[in-house]
Design an enzyme around this catalytic site. Structure first.
Site, mmCIF file in Angstrom:
data_model
loop_
_atom_site.group_PDB
_atom_site.id
_atom_site.type_symbol
_atom_site.label_atom_id
_atom_site.label_comp_id
_atom_site.label_asym_id
_atom_site.label_seq_id
_atom_site.Cartn_x
_atom_site.Cartn_y
_atom_site.Cartn_z
ATOM 1 N N ILE A 1 0.840 -1.212 0.000
ATOM 2 C CA ILE A 1 0.000 0.000 0.000
ATOM 3 C C ILE A 1 0.874 1.261 0.000
ATOM 4 C CG2 ILE A 1 -0.298 0.231 2.518
ATOM 5 C CD1 ILE A 1 -3.183 0.521 0.041
ATOM 6 N N SER B 1 11.729 0.810 7.349
ATOM 7 C CA SER B 1 11.335 -0.512 6.885
ATOM 8 C C SER B 1 12.353 -1.530 7.342
ATOM 9 C CB SER B 1 11.245 -0.506 5.356
ATOM 10 O OG SER B 1 11.209 -1.829 4.871
ATOM 11 N N ARG B 2 11.864 -2.652 7.849
ATOM 12 C CA ARG B 2 12.791 -3.701 8.262
ATOM 13 C C ARG B 2 13.404 -4.403 7.064
ATOM 14 N NH1 ARG B 2 9.646 -6.584 13.156
ATOM 15 N NH2 ARG B 2 7.946 -6.198 11.718
ATOM 16 N N LYS C 1 -5.553 2.620 7.558
ATOM 17 C CA LYS C 1 -6.714 2.002 8.193
ATOM 18 C C LYS C 1 -6.421 0.552 8.558
ATOM 19 C CE LYS C 1 -8.808 -1.026 6.371
ATOM 20 N NZ LYS C 1 -9.027 -2.289 5.611
ATOM 21 N N ASP D 1 -11.802 -7.028 8.323
ATOM 22 C CA ASP D 1 -10.712 -6.293 7.665
ATOM 23 C C ASP D 1 -11.227 -5.613 6.385
ATOM 24 O OD1 ASP D 1 -7.720 -5.633 7.368
ATOM 25 O OD2 ASP D 1 -8.208 -6.626 5.491
#
Lengths: 311, 311
Positions: free
Chosen positions: A14, A36-37, A91, A169
């Protein structure tokens, strides 16, 4: 006016598909970092392993867009708000109402903007429907949200874990549209939650709601066991006899069967235009109604056990 | 100052045992009517079959105390608030957060006082504990709420129906105390809800919470399967090394094992003293934290099926 230096936290699909292009297209923002990992970032932008790393050794940032999975959003948002960063949340804004309320408190204390986004609300057709229904008396509303979980969430185990929301979801997208367009509060009076015998979250749900703005039935049906194409529809009948139909997840509006043109930004460009207004105006926009309706449905829902689900 | 003319709506045990004597003992109130389907009222006071009847043909009232079962509270409170009556709600204020939020909106619109009471919060020992913990850093909190459902809810079927809360009916009293005394938000991070295989609501529950004010574990255990006497205890350890113990449902406070005297009104006299202040001051007091914590626990709780329960 100085540009808003923003970092994206959580560089998944996303973030890459929606947030990066929407930030690039809005002259009020400048993307200066990612967190970000997996070390993902668009060309030339530095990436940090944690928000703590970003704050300690990154470029100066004014704002963050938090696009991680929901279960870790609260801890990250808390650190960002405490550090004085305006924060945009994908969201749902959290996995509980309690953590969202706490973020509201911190944002107020630190006087920074908090924006709980529900992307479907920024669809121009949804905004047009809300405009048309403003001040109307409603007869009935019917929400039908059916899709194939195997197609849309292949192999995703977190949706089946406690707190993973299950069919809520996608269903919470429908609730975010419904609560945006409806000219009054939506109050859950009954619910059925269908749990596969081997899973912790529901695969289907039915909600019965009431509203001071409505005389008739307000119903929602969410179902993940639907293999023949999607149905993402909301139909509202007004007391004045008009029928509004939002279809394709809020992207098309028809009134009495006639398509209505709804020009506008589009979902994510609309979100970033609004975020810039919030930051520039020193205000927050917090909408917890979709999460509250979901929590209320779990609180008073009848649990029905259905056949096991295997991916 | 004119006395506040009040009607009691729902004339069951709690109304008779607590509300009637507390109203009688407070000179700011005058009990002028009851609303009860079973026609109950203390001597000489008229009784009406519905709030609509009271409003249409009863004496002039300024306020109501709504003591009905929770499932019908919203519709009654809505009518009363719309009619401009200050409204006191027994616990819990509703069966969903959505209906409570709508009552808040109406009270604001009509400029009347709305008071969501949680009686255990008005225990002088609870108020003393809250005062002691204000501004403290907390190490751990442990809530243990065990009782025998057969003794405390004999034959009550509504507690087992969807929306009946199950063991959260007493558990929410514990949460109302815990959220009152704790010097920071309580946020649910995990829960286990134990459902008898033949019932719709949990018979026992475990909650794991976090708080920005705490470094260690915050845990709650509710259990209705406890036949050897009650345990209604909350223990808080502060970072400074003090241990506060509230026992007997919030009625006794000990600090480091020593009983502490806590003088004060008592639960219901305290509630009516506060209601008079709210009405006189033109303000509301709305606390939804205990209901929100409960809803969050249902939203992300792991459901565990346990042996059937027969009354």
């Amino acid at each position: 006016m100085d540009r808003i230096r923003i970092a994206i936290v959580g560089y998944g699909k996303i973030a890459q598909d929606q947030h990066v292009p929407s930030i690039a297209a809005n002259h009020r923002f400048e993307l200066v970092a990612t967190v970000s990992r997996s070390s993902g970032a668009p060309g030339g932008i530095p990436c940090f392993g944690s928000v703590e790393d970003l704050l300690a050794s990154g470029p100066k940032v004014d704002a963050v867009a938090i696009c991680t999975p929901p279960s870790v959003r609260y801890e990250i948002a808390r650190v960002c708000l405490e550090a004085g960063l305006h924060s945009l949340l994908e969201k749902p804004p959290g996995v509980t109402l309690g953590e969202c309320e706490e973020l509201v408190r911190i944002a107020g204390e630190r006087r920074v903007s908090l924006f709980t986004t529900w992307h479907a609300q920024y669809n121009p057709a949804v905004e047009a429907a809300a405009e048309r229904l403003k001040g109307e008396r409603i007869d009935t509303m019917r929400i039908v949200w059916r899709e194939d979980v195997r197609k849309w969430h292949p192999g995703q185990q977190w949706i089946w874990a406690p707190g993973g929301f299950g069919v809520f979801d996608p269903g919470i997208n429908a609730l975010s549209i419904a609560s945006r367009i409806f000219p009054g509060a939506l109050i859950v009076r009954g619910a059925e939650l269908l749990f596969p015998s081997n899973r912790e979250t529901p695969i289907a749900a039915r909600l019965a709601m009431v509203s001071p703005a409505a005389t008739g039935a307000i119903e929602a049906e969410f179902d993940w066991r639907h293999s023949g194409g999607e149905a993402w529809d909301i139909e509202v009948r007004t007391a004045a006899g008009e029928t509004l139909t939002l279809s394709e997840g809020g992207s098309r509006l028809a009134v009495n069967g006639e398509q209505v043109a709804a020009p506008g930004h589009g979902e994510y460009p609309g979100i970033y235009a609004h975020f810039a207004e919030l930051v520039d105006g020193g205000t927050s926009h917090v909408d917890l109604a979709p999460l509250r309706i979901s929590a209320d449905a779990f609180l008073l829902g009848k649990r029905v056990q259905v056949e096991p689900f295997e991916d």
